[in-house]
Design an enzyme around this catalytic site. Structure first.
Site, mmCIF file in Angstrom:
data_model
loop_
_atom_site.group_PDB
_atom_site.id
_atom_site.type_symbol
_atom_site.label_atom_id
_atom_site.label_comp_id
_atom_site.label_asym_id
_atom_site.label_seq_id
_atom_site.Cartn_x
_atom_site.Cartn_y
_atom_site.Cartn_z
ATOM 1 N N THR A 210 101.606 23.739 -55.238
ATOM 2 C CA THR A 210 102.871 24.467 -55.088
ATOM 3 C C THR A 210 103.970 23.420 -54.946
ATOM 4 O O THR A 210 103.732 22.363 -54.364
ATOM 5 C CB THR A 210 102.810 25.342 -53.822
ATOM 6 O OG1 THR A 210 101.940 26.438 -54.083
ATOM 7 C CG2 THR A 210 104.170 25.876 -53.409
ATOM 8 N N ARG A 238 98.657 40.097 -55.763
ATOM 9 C CA ARG A 238 98.899 39.364 -54.514
ATOM 10 C C ARG A 238 100.140 38.472 -54.639
ATOM 11 O O ARG A 238 100.343 37.782 -55.630
ATOM 12 C CB ARG A 238 97.665 38.508 -54.203
ATOM 13 C CG ARG A 238 97.773 37.679 -52.917
ATOM 14 C CD ARG A 238 98.258 36.276 -53.178
ATOM 15 N NE ARG A 238 98.206 35.452 -51.980
ATOM 16 C CZ ARG A 238 98.745 34.247 -51.894
ATOM 17 N NH1 ARG A 238 99.351 33.712 -52.925
ATOM 18 N NH2 ARG A 238 98.678 33.556 -50.775
ATOM 19 N N VAL A 239 100.972 38.505 -53.608
ATOM 20 C CA VAL A 239 102.150 37.638 -53.554
ATOM 21 C C VAL A 239 102.055 36.815 -52.273
ATOM 22 O O VAL A 239 101.732 37.354 -51.210
ATOM 23 C CB VAL A 239 103.451 38.477 -53.561
ATOM 24 C CG1 VAL A 239 104.668 37.585 -53.336
ATOM 25 C CG2 VAL A 239 103.599 39.240 -54.878
ATOM 26 N N GLY A 240 102.319 35.524 -52.367
ATOM 27 C CA GLY A 240 102.235 34.649 -51.196
ATOM 28 C C GLY A 240 103.573 34.488 -50.497
ATOM 29 O O GLY A 240 104.488 35.309 -50.653
ATOM 30 N N ASP A 241 103.694 33.416 -49.753
ATOM 31 C CA ASP A 241 104.902 33.170 -48.950
ATOM 32 C C ASP A 241 106.055 32.562 -49.755
ATOM 33 O O ASP A 241 107.221 32.699 -49.376
ATOM 34 C CB ASP A 241 104.573 32.214 -47.792
ATOM 35 C CG ASP A 241 104.061 30.867 -48.319
ATOM 36 O OD1 ASP A 241 103.151 30.874 -49.183
ATOM 37 O OD2 ASP A 241 104.574 29.822 -47.889
ATOM 38 N N THR A 261 104.272 24.880 -48.079
ATOM 39 C CA THR A 261 103.111 24.973 -48.954
ATOM 40 C C THR A 261 101.873 25.125 -48.095
ATOM 41 O O THR A 261 101.732 24.444 -47.083
ATOM 42 C CB THR A 261 102.964 23.739 -49.868
ATOM 43 O OG1 THR A 261 101.722 23.870 -50.598
ATOM 44 C CG2 THR A 261 102.961 22.425 -49.120
ATOM 45 N N GLY A 262 101.012 26.031 -48.477
ATOM 46 C CA GLY A 262 99.818 26.237 -47.678
ATOM 47 C C GLY A 262 99.274 27.627 -47.889
ATOM 48 O O GLY A 262 99.648 28.308 -48.850
ATOM 49 N N GLY A 264 99.336 30.990 -47.872
ATOM 50 C CA GLY A 264 100.510 31.848 -47.811
ATOM 51 C C GLY A 264 100.473 32.968 -46.786
ATOM 52 O O GLY A 264 101.488 33.252 -46.136
#
Ligand code: ASP
Length: 342
Positions: A210, A238-241, A261-262, A264
């Site tokens: 990312t 799915r949506v992350g942070d 980054t990580g 999410g």
């Protein structure tokens, strides 16, 4: 005698100035290219060279924009373009694959001066998702657009639209095949995690990348942006942070610009980026103290990853709780520094 007193005073002044960080190096930009199980032992010299070159090129692009007097938003967008266009990172070209074999990307950007923000999620045809996020911020009355609607908007905004096959890289495709073969029911994070391993969610293909950037321009304005393909084998939209303002990205001239980054899900639950800003704004913590505190919180919950943060005075913090994080900085006088391992 008078001269001596003057000299002594000067020495005391100089010493205390140095100790209080008054003349500490001023950073104008910080970037990341993802955090995870990044070990020197598993890295080839050629690959390391390529990562360092891409990160340096991104910093140089951002720095050139800042030196030309352009706003921090331009620097963030320019730096992220370099990383999105590189197949090395999990953003733009090189994005990881979903379970269905698609590249669905998320991105966001924020203006620290106005607190305006823009984001897109689940886009598959926009060559540079960070520019779509910026277009949402600057050319619409909304903050976040998803899927086909976001793609239609990006096209109408005149952004470069590509066939979804543009994002395909063989390495990421093999990563998905491996993940599906090893476990067809569990999502595999793009970055390693001890907790994930405990849960049986293993990071078997070791993919990272990312990307994010924070910049401080000549007018003292901060901006932050993040762009990602999310995680390998992700399902169900799915949506992350990364596209969530306050979780993966935040910028406020009163405090700092932050990009994460990580894993999410943990970053969303911990509202990481805004939490760092809030600790600075309401409790007077330094950017380093606030970033560390929030990363500790993420770690305690079981999440892993890192953050980059740059405050309005040019202080930088880059804590992470993984083995490595692709990261780099550039100072006001143009000194570029890139690091990968712990
Ligand atoms: N934070 C990103 C996500 O969860 C992934 C990453 O940073 O590796 O989508």
């Amino acid at each position: 005698m008078k001269v001596k007193t003057f000299k002594t005073g000067l020495v005391i002044l100089l010493t205390s100035a140095c100790m209080s960080g008054v003349w500490a190096q001023k950073y104008v930009m910080v970037i990341h290219g993802g955090a995870g199980t990044i070990l020197k032992s598993t890295m080839t010299p050629e690959k390391e060279k390529a990562y360092r070159a891409a990160l340096s090129a991104a910093l140089q692009k951002g720095y050139t924009a800042l030196k030309a007097g352009k706003p921090s938003l331009d620097a963030v967008e320019a730096a992220i373009h370099v990383l999105e266009d590189s197949p090395l990172f999990n953003a733009g070209k090189g994005a990881v694959f979903t379970h269905d074999g698609r590249n669905e990307m998320d991105a966001s950007i924020m203006n620290g001066k106005t607190l305006e923000a823009g984001a897109v999620a689940g886009v598959t045809t926009v060559r540079n998702p960070i520019s779509a996020a910026r277009a949402v911020m600057e050319r619409s009355e909304h903050v976040m657009m998803v899927g086909q609607g976001a793609e239609k908007f990006a096209k109408e905004a005149g952004l470069t639209i590509v066939d979804p096959s543009y994002f395909r890289t063989e390495e990421r495709w093999q990563g998905l095949q491996k993940a599906i073969k090893e476990d067809s029911t569990k999502s595999v994070l793009d970055h390693g995690s001890k907790k994930a391993v405990l849960l049986g969610i293993k990071n078997r293909d070791n993919k990272f990348g990312t990307v994010g950037a924070v910049a401080l321009d000549k007018d003292g304005n901060l901006a932050a942006g993040t762009s990602t393909g999310g995680m390998t084998n992700k399902k169900y939209g799915r949506v992350g942070d990364a596209p969530i303002i306050g979780a993966g990205t935040y910028a406020n001239n009163a405090t700092a610009g932050i990009s994460c980054t990580g894993w999410g899900e943990f970053y969303i639950r911990s509202v990481v980026a805004h939490d760092i800003s809030a600790l600075m704004e309401y409790r007077g913590l330094s950017v380093a103290e606030a970033s560390k505190l929030v990363m500790d919180k993420v770690g305690k919950l079981g999440g892993d990853g890192g953050v980059i943060a740059l405050d309005r005075k040019g202080n930088v913090a880059m804590p992470f709780n993984t083995e490595g994080m692709y990261r780099g900085t550039v100072t006001d006088d143009g000194k570029i520094s890139v690091e990968i391992y712990k």
